[in-house]
Design a protein around this motif. Structure first.
Motif, short mmCIF file in Angstrom:
data_model
loop_
_atom_site.label_atom_id
_atom_site.label_comp_id
_atom_site.label_asym_id
_atom_site.label_seq_id
_atom_site.Cartn_x
_atom_site.Cartn_y
_atom_site.Cartn_z
N MET A 1 -0.16 8.83 -5.01
CA MET A 1 -0.92 9.80 -5.81
C MET A 1 -0.31 11.20 -5.82
O MET A 1 -0.56 11.98 -6.72
CB MET A 1 -2.35 9.90 -5.31
CG MET A 1 -3.17 8.67 -5.56
SD MET A 1 -3.29 8.25 -7.32
CE MET A 1 -3.79 6.53 -7.18
N GLU A 2 0.49 11.50 -4.78
CA GLU A 2 1.09 12.84 -4.73
C GLU A 2 2.09 13.03 -5.86
O GLU A 2 2.37 14.15 -6.28
CB GLU A 2 1.79 13.02 -3.36
CG GLU A 2 2.21 14.44 -3.10
CD GLU A 2 2.77 14.62 -1.69
OE1 GLU A 2 2.85 13.63 -0.93
OE2 GLU A 2 3.13 15.77 -1.36
N SER B 1 -6.19 6.48 5.17
CA SER B 1 -7.16 6.37 6.26
C SER B 1 -8.27 5.37 5.98
O SER B 1 -8.93 4.93 6.92
CB SER B 1 -7.75 7.74 6.58
OG SER B 1 -8.37 8.27 5.44
N ILE B 2 -8.53 5.01 4.72
CA ILE B 2 -9.61 4.04 4.48
C ILE B 2 -9.07 2.63 4.23
O ILE B 2 -9.79 1.75 3.78
CB ILE B 2 -10.55 4.48 3.33
CG1 ILE B 2 -9.84 4.47 1.98
CG2 ILE B 2 -11.16 5.84 3.60
CD1 ILE B 2 -10.82 4.54 0.80
N PRO C 1 2.44 11.79 -9.48
CA PRO C 1 1.80 11.05 -10.58
C PRO C 1 2.79 10.23 -11.41
O PRO C 1 2.48 9.13 -11.85
CB PRO C 1 1.16 12.16 -11.42
CG PRO C 1 0.97 13.29 -10.48
CD PRO C 1 2.09 13.21 -9.50
N LEU D 1 4.86 0.46 -10.09
CA LEU D 1 4.33 -0.83 -10.54
C LEU D 1 5.45 -1.65 -11.20
O LEU D 1 5.58 -2.85 -10.96
CB LEU D 1 3.20 -0.56 -11.54
CG LEU D 1 2.12 -1.62 -11.67
CD1 LEU D 1 1.50 -1.99 -10.33
CD2 LEU D 1 1.03 -1.15 -12.63
N LEU E 1 3.48 6.38 -10.43
CA LEU E 1 2.55 5.25 -10.54
C LEU E 1 3.12 4.12 -11.39
O LEU E 1 3.24 2.99 -10.96
CB LEU E 1 1.20 5.70 -11.09
CG LEU E 1 0.39 6.66 -10.23
CD1 LEU E 1 -0.84 7.14 -10.98
CD2 LEU E 1 -0.03 5.99 -8.94
N ILE F 1 -1.99 -1.57 -3.86
CA ILE F 1 -2.87 -0.41 -3.72
C ILE F 1 -2.03 0.86 -3.76
O ILE F 1 -1.08 1.00 -2.99
CB ILE F 1 -3.64 -0.44 -2.37
CG1 ILE F 1 -4.64 -1.59 -2.36
CG2 ILE F 1 -4.41 0.86 -2.14
CD1 ILE F 1 -4.24 -2.70 -1.46
N PHE F 2 -2.38 1.76 -4.66
CA PHE F 2 -1.78 3.09 -4.68
C PHE F 2 -2.85 4.08 -4.24
O PHE F 2 -3.93 4.12 -4.83
CB PHE F 2 -1.29 3.46 -6.08
CG PHE F 2 -0.14 2.62 -6.57
CD1 PHE F 2 0.65 1.89 -5.69
CD2 PHE F 2 0.17 2.57 -7.92
CE1 PHE F 2 1.71 1.12 -6.14
CE2 PHE F 2 1.23 1.80 -8.39
CZ PHE F 2 2.00 1.07 -7.51
N CYS F 3 -2.54 4.87 -3.22
CA CYS F 3 -3.58 5.75 -2.70
C CYS F 3 -3.03 7.14 -2.42
O CYS F 3 -1.86 7.42 -2.65
CB CYS F 3 -4.19 5.15 -1.44
SG CYS F 3 -2.98 4.80 -0.17
N GLY F 4 -3.92 8.00 -1.93
CA GLY F 4 -3.51 9.31 -1.46
C GLY F 4 -3.24 9.16 0.03
O GLY F 4 -2.13 8.82 0.42
N ASP F 5 -4.26 9.39 0.85
CA ASP F 5 -4.01 9.06 2.25
C ASP F 5 -4.47 7.62 2.51
O ASP F 5 -5.15 7.02 1.69
CB ASP F 5 -4.60 10.09 3.21
CG ASP F 5 -6.09 9.97 3.40
OD1 ASP F 5 -6.75 11.00 3.56
OD2 ASP F 5 -6.63 8.84 3.39
N VAL G 1 0.85 -1.19 0.00
CA VAL G 1 0.00 0.00 0.00
C VAL G 1 0.89 1.24 0.00
O VAL G 1 1.57 1.54 0.99
CB VAL G 1 -0.92 0.03 1.24
CG1 VAL G 1 -1.81 1.27 1.21
CG2 VAL G 1 -1.79 -1.23 1.30
#
Lengths: 176, 176
Positions: free
Chosen positions: A91-92, A123-124, A94, A101, A97, A117-121, A87
């Motif tokens: 996203m910060e 928290s989810i 670009p 990978l 990405l 998983i590539f995400c921003g924050d 994880v």
């Protein structure tokens, strides 16, 4: 069902610290040490402010990161007993990405695309464990956080710390 | 704190169905209708097997997707009361990562990078709601799932269905 672990990339399975030091040496002619970085953060790590952000926005930075010592064997071993998700807060940056990978395909070919998983924050993200070097990701995490040692987190002690991959394995396997 | 919603891209805010039909027309000379697709799935949608996978692996496919009717205004409106995350199972199609990010920047510029997640499977996504067209994502979701109408999900009725974005809004705002 296996318990799940979210494992961070930069600073955890990828040795960004080494890359910062060697790119700084290449571009500014000075070779700082890992010890020099301790207690600094990503904004003030070098005399020139913003140099780390500049590196991270440069094509090739993420694709050429050295693998963190012990990470490949440790992740392979953990996969016997845990479901591993990589994880990354990508996203910060670009550009990162595709590079991230590709880096995973080359260095961790045993991690399938379903487990990336590539995400921003973060928290989810909902896993049983999280191995991460950034306080901001660990603080909002609802499972068991493990703080992987990094120069920028030495002054924090409100999460269990692992100084290297052997210590991560010891902590996680103690819970089996 | 606002409740959180994971919103899918393909088939939910991006109109892949329209793109499948128009690319098929362009490449095979036959213009099928949305009605024709109903009840088929992504493998058998067209006489030539695998044509949808071929399209999805073609550069430009994801970047040029039409926006789903009503999606922009609906997402903007939902942001007043909910924390919105765009969550796309993008890892299967590596080319799509950059294209999807660019597509979001152009069509949903009000979604910040912290609220974008590209993943493989969605089983570790933890939000209060999920709006998605794929059963495989909704089935493993622990919050409240909303199934967005798509040709391939018409025979399923074990999730609350929304036929369009007005119905999504009605369902979510009824919970406020």
């Amino acid at each position: 069902m296996k318990k799940t672990i979210a494992i961070d990339m930069d600073g955890v399975i990828a040795d960004v610290e080494e890359q910062f030091l060697s790119w700084y040496h290449r571009d500014y002619g000075v070779r700082y040490t890992r010890e020099y970085l301790i207690g600094l953060n990503e904004d003030n790590a070098f005399p020139e402010r913003g140099v780390i952000r500049k590196f991270a926005h440069t094509a090739g930075f993420f694709q050429t990161l050295p693998v963190m010592p012990g990470a490949v064997d440790a992740v392979k071993r953990l996969m016997d007993n845990f479901e591993i998700y990589i994880v990354s807060a990508a996203m910060e940056f670009p550009l990162s990405l595709g590079e991230k990978l590709e880096w995973l395909k080359v260095n961790f070919p045993f991690i399938g695309w379903k487990n990336i998983i590539f995400c921003g924050d973060k928290s989810i993200i909902n896993t049983d464990y999280m191995v991460d070097d950034h306080i901001r990701n660990l603080d909002s995490f609802k499972g068991k956080p493990i703080m992987f040692h990094a120069f920028h987190n030495v002054s924090y002690d409100h999460h269990v710390r692992a100084n290297n991959w052997n210590e991560v394995i010891a902590l996680l396997e103690a819970d089996l």
